[in-house]
Design a protein around this motif. Structure first.
Motif, mmCIF file in Angstrom:
data_model
loop_
_atom_site.group_PDB
_atom_site.id
_atom_site.type_symbol
_atom_site.label_atom_id
_atom_site.label_comp_id
_atom_site.label_asym_id
_atom_site.label_seq_id
_atom_site.Cartn_x
_atom_site.Cartn_y
_atom_site.Cartn_z
ATOM 1 N N ASN A 295 0.794 -1.242 0.000
ATOM 2 C CA ASN A 295 0.000 0.000 0.000
ATOM 3 C C ASN A 295 0.824 1.289 0.000
ATOM 4 O O ASN A 295 0.251 2.380 -0.031
ATOM 5 C CB ASN A 295 -0.967 0.003 1.198
ATOM 6 C CG ASN A 295 -0.221 -0.179 2.510
ATOM 7 O OD1 ASN A 295 0.892 0.305 2.665
ATOM 8 N ND2 ASN A 295 -0.807 -0.892 3.448
ATOM 9 N N GLN A 331 -0.969 3.835 -11.624
ATOM 10 C CA GLN A 331 -1.965 2.870 -11.113
ATOM 11 C C GLN A 331 -1.851 2.727 -9.597
ATOM 12 O O GLN A 331 -2.851 2.617 -8.895
ATOM 13 C CB GLN A 331 -1.758 1.501 -11.765
ATOM 14 C CG GLN A 331 -2.193 1.464 -13.224
ATOM 15 C CD GLN A 331 -1.653 0.243 -13.951
ATOM 16 O OE1 GLN A 331 -1.127 -0.693 -13.355
ATOM 17 N NE2 GLN A 331 -1.779 0.255 -15.264
ATOM 18 N N ARG A 332 -0.617 2.742 -9.084
ATOM 19 C CA ARG A 332 -0.419 2.640 -7.628
ATOM 20 C C ARG A 332 -1.105 3.821 -6.926
ATOM 21 O O ARG A 332 -1.797 3.657 -5.919
ATOM 22 C CB ARG A 332 1.077 2.580 -7.336
ATOM 23 C CG ARG A 332 1.595 3.147 -6.021
ATOM 24 C CD ARG A 332 0.843 2.745 -4.794
ATOM 25 N NE ARG A 332 0.784 1.336 -4.546
ATOM 26 C CZ ARG A 332 1.577 0.668 -3.700
ATOM 27 N NH1 ARG A 332 2.474 1.305 -3.016
ATOM 28 N NH2 ARG A 332 1.434 -0.617 -3.522
ATOM 29 N N GLU A 334 -3.594 5.596 -8.111
ATOM 30 C CA GLU A 334 -5.055 5.490 -8.265
ATOM 31 C C GLU A 334 -5.635 4.556 -7.207
ATOM 32 O O GLU A 334 -6.689 4.821 -6.642
ATOM 33 C CB GLU A 334 -5.413 5.016 -9.686
ATOM 34 C CG GLU A 334 -5.388 6.189 -10.648
ATOM 35 C CD GLU A 334 -5.367 5.811 -12.120
ATOM 36 O OE1 GLU A 334 -5.287 4.614 -12.448
ATOM 37 O OE2 GLU A 334 -5.410 6.754 -12.942
ATOM 38 N N SER A 335 -4.909 3.465 -6.895
ATOM 39 C CA SER A 335 -5.479 2.545 -5.908
ATOM 40 C C SER A 335 -5.172 2.997 -4.474
ATOM 41 O O SER A 335 -6.002 2.830 -3.583
ATOM 42 C CB SER A 335 -4.995 1.112 -6.153
ATOM 43 O OG SER A 335 -3.603 1.063 -6.015
#
Ligand SMILES: Cc1cc2nc3c(=O)[nH]c(=O)nc-3n(C[C@H](O)[C@H](O)[C@H](O)COP(=O)(O)OP(=O)(O)OC[C@H]3O[C@@H](n4cnc5c(N)ncnc54)[C@H](O)[C@@H]3O)c2cc1C
Length: 345
Positions: A295, A331-332, A334-335
């Motif tokens: 995360n 993408q990291r 965005e999540s």
């Protein structure tokens, strides 16, 4: 002393993406401090101009179009727009739009031209010391990048990787008669070797640890995306490393009996053996802080993104890989950003 909601440290592709995504999430520009000594698109902008990329142009376009705050649709035409999206390109071609985006993002947020030297958490806020200033931020995103790893062989003269990857810079070295050790079998190795073969060096000796590995393309997925050779580097390796070795190139396994004597005979060395996280601002409260690769969290209100803090994911065969590349950094964010926005101290 400036007090602010978010500080982003680093203005390479990952820092640019972090600033864009914070703005996309509605964080006001005046609540974002952006710290970097140069604002020149990080290593893409300063070191890797002449390096053939390992990513299809379409993935760079995905990154550039992923943040409305980048305003890429309104940008002047760049060379990148004229290249077949399925092809790869030189990284300098990607640096152009990155620099354009940094420049207009700098007008929306508060840029600070400095190096962050220390981070401390006090009263639920982060104190960021730079060489010139002290900034107080509720949250900090580290996007500090990485530096090439080196090996310790003092008898040979090192050719820095950024020189070996750039034919123009190599022209300035006098390599007539040199025997050059090239360590590794990575993407950078397969770019450096043909560059070095084009110099008047007498011989190249490639010391490797393991067999070459190639990315495999499916319609919607790339196996060995982050660990396999791609693009021009893969083509060169197939023809010359796993095909016919060029005349002035020899290869030895690092554990072979010949290793020591062969290395002893070398005059120069290039280390293409991977990258390590750039030194972080000091955190004397905890010593060395690490991140959670699932995360990106280092501590409450302290997060990491980019090549220094890659996301870890397993592929469909169950093998884990660290996800490196501009579209993956995006993408990291965005999540993870929805979580980071709620995980202050
Ligand atoms: C040879 C090579 C080829 C690559 N090819 C591709 C490719 O084809 N496609 C792809 O998607 N990716 C590629 N990558 C991987 C990756 O996308 C790049 O390495 C990219 O530059 C990483 O971006 P970053 O923002 O994480 O770090 P960087 O580009 O290194 O940027 C970090 C920034 O942070 C600043 N900084 C560091 N410490 C501090 C501090 N304490 N205070 C303030 N500022 C600080 C630095 O000055 C720098 O500006 C390649 C990498 C290499 C090495």
């Amino acid at each position: 002393m400036t007090e602010i909601s978010w500080a982003v440290i680093g203005a390479g592709p990952a820092g640019i993406a972090a600033v864009g995504k914070l703005l996309d999430h509605g964080v006001a520009g005046e609540e974002i401090v952006w710290i970097d000594p140069d604002f020149a698109a990080g290593d893409f902008g300063t070191k890797w101009h002449a390096v053939p990329g390992n990513t299809q142009v379409s993935l760079f376009l995905d990154y550039l179009n992923a943040s409305p705050s980048f305003r890429f649709a309104e940008a002047p035409p760049f060379e990148l727009n004229n290249i077949d999206p399925q092809q790869t390109c030189l990284l300098g071609v990607v640096a152009e739009p990155l620099v354009w985006i940094s420049q207009h993002l700098c007008e929306r947020v508060k840029p600070v031209k400095a190096v962050a030297t220390e981070l401390a958490l006090r009263n639920r806020q982060w104190i960021i010391r730079t060489d010139t200033d002290e900034i107080v931020a509720k949250n900090v995103i580290l996007a500090v990048g990485s530096t090439p790893k080196k090996l310790d062989h003092p008898h040979v003269e090192e050719i820095p990787i950024e020189v070996a990857l750039d034919p123009k810079k190599l022209e300035n070295l006098s390599l007539d008669g040199a025997t050059i050790a090239v360590f590794g079998s990575s993407h950078s190795t397969m770019v450096a070797l043909p560059n070095l073969l084009a110099t008047p060096a007498r011989k190249l000796v490639n010391f490797y640890q393991s067999p070459t590995k190639y990315a495999v393309y499916f319609d919607d997925y790339i196996q060995f995306d982050d660990t396999g050779l791609k693009g021009k580097a893969a083509q060169w390796a197939r023809e010359n490393i796993d095909g016919t070795l060029p005349e002035r190139l020899e290869r030895y396994w690092v554990n072979s009996p010949e290793f020591s004597d062969q290395l002893q005979a070398c005059t120069h060395a290039v280390y293409t053996v991977g990258f390590a996280r750039r030194q972080l601002p000091a955190t004397p409260q905890w010593g060395t802080l690490d991140y959670d690769p699932s995360n990106g969290i280092l501590a409450p209100g302290l997060f990491g993104v980019g090549i220094a803090f890659p996301e870890y994911r397993t592929d469909p065969f169950g093998a884990g890989q660290y996800r490196i590349g501009l579209s993956k950094f995006m993408q990291r964010l965005e999540s993870a950003l929805p979580l980071w926005l709620r995980y202050g101290a």
